[in-house]
Design an enzyme around this catalytic site. Structure first.
Site, PDB file in Angstrom:
ATOM      1  N   TYR A 173       0.930  -1.074   0.026  1.00  0.00           N
ATOM      2  CA  TYR A 173      -0.052  -0.061  -0.108  1.00  0.00           C
ATOM      3  C   TYR A 173       0.936   1.213   0.215  1.00  0.00           C
ATOM      4  O   TYR A 173       0.527   2.244  -0.857  1.00  0.00           O
ATOM      5  CB  TYR A 173      -0.959  -0.028   1.284  1.00  0.00           C
ATOM      6  CG  TYR A 173      -1.802   0.946   1.316  1.00  0.00           C
ATOM      7  CD1 TYR A 173      -2.867   1.295   0.475  1.00  0.00           C
ATOM      8  CD2 TYR A 173      -1.706   1.952   2.309  1.00  0.00           C
ATOM      9  CE1 TYR A 173      -3.972   2.228   0.794  1.00  0.00           C
ATOM     10  CE2 TYR A 173      -2.340   3.071   2.650  1.00  0.00           C
ATOM     11  CZ  TYR A 173      -3.484   3.329   1.805  1.00  0.00           C
ATOM     12  OH  TYR A 173      -4.438   4.279   2.015  1.00  0.00           O
ATOM     13  N   LYS A 177       0.855   4.054  -3.003  1.00  0.00           N
ATOM     14  CA  LYS A 177       0.542   5.549  -2.620  1.00  0.00           C
ATOM     15  C   LYS A 177       1.670   6.398  -2.862  1.00  0.00           C
ATOM     16  O   LYS A 177       1.378   7.605  -3.250  1.00  0.00           O
ATOM     17  CB  LYS A 177       0.217   5.497  -1.342  1.00  0.00           C
ATOM     18  CG  LYS A 177      -1.349   4.746  -1.022  1.00  0.00           C
ATOM     19  CD  LYS A 177      -2.352   5.598  -1.775  1.00  0.00           C
ATOM     20  CE  LYS A 177      -3.538   5.148  -1.252  1.00  0.00           C
ATOM     21  NZ  LYS A 177      -4.849   5.412  -2.219  1.00  0.00           N
TER      22      LYS A 177
END
Length: 305
Positions: A173, A177
């Site tokens: 993640y 991001k």
């Protein structure tokens, strides 16, 4: 007397808009006069198909409040899904003004336990799911500009504090991001000539992704207290960034949660040394330690998405 609606006449796409932040953004845009394409694949937290369509429910909410909206259930991490998303806006409303990339899910693991499939799935939905809608929307806006109809187009991407500083147990993640921030900076530089502004937010709010992983932080307060983690707190900035009123703001990243907005300044040169010749390994190490002693201590690794 209320003033003019901020997004009157604009057509806005919001991905991942069936729940959480995306739903809040879609409702906020509609409340400011936008016609909204509500995209949501209707999947579970791990990306597997769900039993119904949350996008349709959000469209019904918008229409019940007197707004205009249409649902789109395609997978924006595929070429056809992203292309059909842009087509839906153009065929339904005849134009596209703003793209809000928000879709995503989590598959959290510590690095030594993180499977390749979980890495690929999260990079796919977050990073590829930003790239493909942006690509197809940008192609439309470039064609408009070349035909003499330069748009006042806006893109709002969704990064995270995990992408800015990292987050334990979220290597996939965090990498996705962080990649979104890089994509935002490149897109802002490339698309400005076509009348497109591209910015990113790093929100903190209560969503399906955060309320389980960070239950204590994300818990709702009592009825009389300000709910700092409500996703609706993030949407006003997203609406403004997607409106014509944000003219001149591009290539920026904003952290936002509760009543706080912060402009993030990113990587910039700190202490430096130049020998004017090649270092030996020992010299390089000694110099690095001296520079680190002069440098700011980096922020703590994030504990929230």
């Amino acid at each position: 007397m209320s003033g003019p609606l901020l997004c009157e006449g604009r057509v806005v796409i919001v991905t991942g808009a069936g729940r959480g932040l995306g739903r809040a953004h879609a409702l906020a845009y509609a409340a400011e006069g936008a016609r909204v394409v509500v995209n949501d694949l209707g999947v579970g937290l791990d990306g597997t198909p769900g039993p119904d369509s949350p996008a349709v429910r959000v469209v019904e909410e918008i229409r019940a409040a007197g707004g205009q909206a249409v649902a789109h259930g395609g997978d924006v991490a595929t070429t056809e899904g992203a292309a059909s998303l842009v087509r839906t806006a153009l065929e339904t409303y005849g134009r596209l003004d703003t793209l809000v990339n928000n879709a995503g899910f989590l598959r959290d693991r510590m690095l030594v336990n993180l499977d390749e499939d979980d890495w690929d799935a999260v990079l796919r939905v977050h990073l590829k799911g930003h790239f493909l809608p942006l690509k197809h929307a940008a192609a439309h806006w470039r064609a408009e500009a070349k035909d003499g109809r330069t748009p006042r187009a806006r893109v709002v991407n969704t990064s995270s504090g995990a992408g800015l500083l990292g987050s334990l147990g979220q290597g996939n993640y965090s990498a996705a991001k962080a990649g979104i921030i890089g994509l935002t900076l490149v897109a802002a530089a490339e698309l400005g000539r076509y009348g497109v502004q591209v910015n990113a937010i790093a929100p903190a709010a209560r969503t399906r992704m955060t309320e389980r992983t960070f239950a204590d932080t994300m818990a709702a307060p009592g009825a009389e207290s300000f709910d700092a983690m409500a996703p609706e707190n993030v949407s006003p900035l997203v609406v403004w960034l997607g409106a014509s009123a944000s003219t001149g703001v591009t290539g920026r990243v904003f952290e936002t949660e509760g009543g706080r907005i912060t402009v993030m300044e990113g990587w910039r040169p700190g202490p430096t040394a130049d020998k004017g010749a090649r270092w030996t390994p020992s010299e390089a190490g000694d110099t690095a330690l001296k520079l680190l002693a002069e440098a700011e201590v980096p922020g703590a690794v994030y504990g929230a998405g």
